[in-house]
Design a protein around this motif. Structure first.
Motif, mmCIF file in Angstrom:
data_model
loop_
_atom_site.group_PDB
_atom_site.id
_atom_site.type_symbol
_atom_site.label_atom_id
_atom_site.label_comp_id
_atom_site.label_asym_id
_atom_site.label_seq_id
_atom_site.Cartn_x
_atom_site.Cartn_y
_atom_site.Cartn_z
ATOM 1 N N ARG A 66 42.605 53.180 45.071
ATOM 2 C CA ARG A 66 43.561 52.669 45.987
ATOM 3 C C ARG A 66 43.325 53.242 47.460
ATOM 4 N NH1 ARG A 66 47.022 54.088 41.915
ATOM 5 N NH2 ARG A 66 47.299 56.310 42.768
ATOM 6 N N LEU A 67 42.676 54.087 47.690
ATOM 7 C CA LEU A 67 42.291 54.439 48.991
ATOM 8 C C LEU A 67 41.203 53.622 49.748
ATOM 9 C CD1 LEU A 67 42.217 58.431 48.856
ATOM 10 C CD2 LEU A 67 43.859 57.351 50.002
ATOM 11 N N ALA A 68 40.333 53.445 48.648
ATOM 12 C CA ALA A 68 39.251 52.615 49.313
ATOM 13 C C ALA A 68 39.597 51.177 49.522
ATOM 14 C CB ALA A 68 38.065 52.507 48.184
ATOM 15 N N SER A 69 40.550 50.550 48.705
ATOM 16 C CA SER A 69 41.049 49.071 48.979
ATOM 17 C C SER A 69 41.879 49.185 50.206
ATOM 18 C CB SER A 69 41.812 48.634 47.757
ATOM 19 O OG SER A 69 42.966 49.315 47.620
ATOM 20 N N LYS A 70 42.583 50.354 50.608
ATOM 21 C CA LYS A 70 43.406 50.131 51.959
ATOM 22 C C LYS A 70 42.642 50.580 53.103
ATOM 23 C CE LYS A 70 47.867 51.456 49.246
ATOM 24 N NZ LYS A 70 48.802 52.258 49.255
ATOM 25 N N SER A 71 41.434 51.081 52.901
ATOM 26 C CA SER A 71 40.438 51.322 53.982
ATOM 27 C C SER A 71 39.910 50.380 54.727
ATOM 28 C CB SER A 71 39.419 52.193 53.347
ATOM 29 O OG SER A 71 38.382 51.203 52.720
ATOM 30 N N ALA A 127 22.950 53.063 59.361
ATOM 31 C CA ALA A 127 23.500 54.183 59.907
ATOM 32 C C ALA A 127 24.812 54.331 59.322
ATOM 33 C CB ALA A 127 23.432 53.859 61.189
ATOM 34 N N LYS A 128 25.306 53.378 58.586
ATOM 35 C CA LYS A 128 26.751 53.802 58.440
ATOM 36 C C LYS A 128 27.252 54.595 57.078
ATOM 37 C CE LYS A 128 31.251 52.800 58.105
ATOM 38 N NZ LYS A 128 32.028 53.762 58.821
ATOM 39 N N PRO A 129 27.719 55.770 57.229
ATOM 40 C CA PRO A 129 27.846 56.544 56.125
ATOM 41 C C PRO A 129 29.016 56.119 55.396
ATOM 42 C CG PRO A 129 28.846 57.594 58.176
ATOM 43 C CD PRO A 129 28.129 56.292 58.696
ATOM 44 N N SER A 130 29.215 56.186 54.098
ATOM 45 C CA SER A 130 30.094 55.936 53.129
ATOM 46 C C SER A 130 31.435 56.967 53.475
ATOM 47 C CB SER A 130 29.796 55.922 51.900
ATOM 48 O OG SER A 130 30.730 55.886 51.000
ATOM 49 N N CYS A 131 32.521 56.226 53.409
ATOM 50 C CA CYS A 131 33.676 56.871 53.674
ATOM 51 C C CYS A 131 34.182 57.923 52.643
ATOM 52 C CB CYS A 131 34.857 56.050 54.050
ATOM 53 S SG CYS A 131 34.510 55.010 55.418
ATOM 54 N N PHE A 132 33.816 57.290 51.423
ATOM 55 C CA PHE A 132 34.112 58.051 50.307
ATOM 56 C C PHE A 132 33.129 58.892 49.268
ATOM 57 C CE2 PHE A 132 37.067 54.812 51.208
ATOM 58 C CZ PHE A 132 38.390 55.584 51.339
ATOM 59 N N GLN A 170 37.322 47.308 37.880
ATOM 60 C CA GLN A 170 37.843 47.473 38.755
ATOM 61 C C GLN A 170 36.932 47.174 40.447
ATOM 62 O OE1 GLN A 170 40.897 49.191 39.758
ATOM 63 N NE2 GLN A 170 41.276 48.624 37.646
ATOM 64 N N LEU A 171 35.762 47.475 40.315
ATOM 65 C CA LEU A 171 34.973 46.991 41.506
ATOM 66 C C LEU A 171 34.818 45.583 41.480
ATOM 67 C CD1 LEU A 171 31.823 49.350 40.782
ATOM 68 C CD2 LEU A 171 33.561 49.309 42.728
ATOM 69 N N HIS A 172 35.022 44.651 40.313
ATOM 70 C CA HIS A 172 35.195 43.414 40.367
ATOM 71 C C HIS A 172 36.567 43.097 41.048
ATOM 72 C CE1 HIS A 172 33.985 39.378 38.487
ATOM 73 N NE2 HIS A 172 35.187 39.052 38.798
ATOM 74 N N LEU A 173 37.414 43.709 40.700
ATOM 75 C CA LEU A 173 38.965 43.090 41.538
ATOM 76 C C LEU A 173 38.920 43.730 42.824
ATOM 77 C CD1 LEU A 173 41.293 44.193 38.512
ATOM 78 C CD2 LEU A 173 40.627 41.925 39.351
ATOM 79 N N PHE A 174 38.187 44.809 43.333
ATOM 80 C CA PHE A 174 37.854 45.108 44.736
ATOM 81 C C PHE A 174 37.294 44.375 45.499
ATOM 82 C CE2 PHE A 174 35.957 47.890 47.600
ATOM 83 C CZ PHE A 174 37.094 48.848 48.096
ATOM 84 N N VAL A 175 36.174 43.864 44.956
ATOM 85 C CA VAL A 175 35.287 42.856 45.798
ATOM 86 C C VAL A 175 36.260 41.636 45.856
ATOM 87 C CG1 VAL A 175 33.319 41.428 45.783
ATOM 88 C CG2 VAL A 175 33.236 43.886 45.320
ATOM 89 N N ALA A 176 36.697 41.160 44.827
ATOM 90 C CA ALA A 176 37.531 39.950 44.863
ATOM 91 C C ALA A 176 38.606 39.828 45.914
ATOM 92 C CB ALA A 176 38.096 39.430 43.592
ATOM 93 N N ALA A 177 39.166 41.042 46.339
ATOM 94 C CA ALA A 177 40.356 40.979 47.145
ATOM 95 C C ALA A 177 39.788 41.277 48.669
ATOM 96 C CB ALA A 177 40.973 42.269 46.852
#
Length: 178
Positions: A66-71, A127-132, A170-177
């Motif tokens: 949820r945090l990642a999807s709202k990021s 150079a982009k660090p991952s937020c999570f 969940q990753l599939h849904l995450f990417v689709a959104a």
């Protein structure tokens, strides 16, 4: 001369914005993700017998998803890349013959996960660090410790297979959104 300066003042931010979007929108990985994700889920399903319904000893990280999807957008692709990388790392530990899985399907699953991770990495600034990244690393370390703990039993790997299925869905849904 004044018109040229004004045009440049408008054009430069537009080009910068287009460049930032092009790296994500033009990413070939995003177009192929659904197909590759579906292949992973099919391979995972076909590794062994029916996927277990047994409860996993570690709660699924719904809050993290949820945090990642709202990021913000720059955090989303690294989240997917890192998740795929952690799943890949877990499955690199499996000995298909000892677990009773089809070795060719395990190899194909590893190949597709590795390909997805590599293609996604090409879409993300190095150079982009991952937020999570720390939270994901901690979760997957706990997942491995909670299920394997030095054992290679088929029942433990079946639990991981079940949990992996939920992550891939969940990753599939995450990417689709996105």
């Amino acid at each position: 001369m004044l018109g040229l300066a004004r045009a440049q003042a408008v054009l430069v931010p537009v080009l910068v914005l287009f460049g930032a979007l092009a790296s994500t929108l033009g990413c070939d990985w995003l177009r192929r993700y659904t197909d590759m994700s579906d292949k992973c889920l099919i391979l995972l399903r076909d590794l062994g017998g029916p996927i277990t319904d047994e409860e996993f000893p570690l709660p699924f990280p719904r809050k993290l998803y949820r945090l990642a999807s709202k990021s913000q957008a720059p955090c989303k692709l690294p989240f997917v890349r890192d998740s795929l990388g952690h799943i890949l790392d877990v499955y690199l530990q499996v000995d298909a013959s000892r677990v009773g899985w089809h070795a060719g399907r395990v190899d194909e699953l590893l190949h597709i996960l590795h390909r997805q991770k590599d293609e996604l990495s090409a879409c993300i600034s190095p150079a982009k660090p991952s937020c999570f990244s720390q939270k994901l690393r901690r979760y997957y370390r706990r997942l491995t410790n909670a299920t394997l703990n030095g054992t290679v039993s088929g029942a433990r790997w079946e639990l991981i297979r079940s949990e992996t299925q939920m992550h891939l869905q969940q990753l599939h849904l995450f990417v689709a959104a996105m």
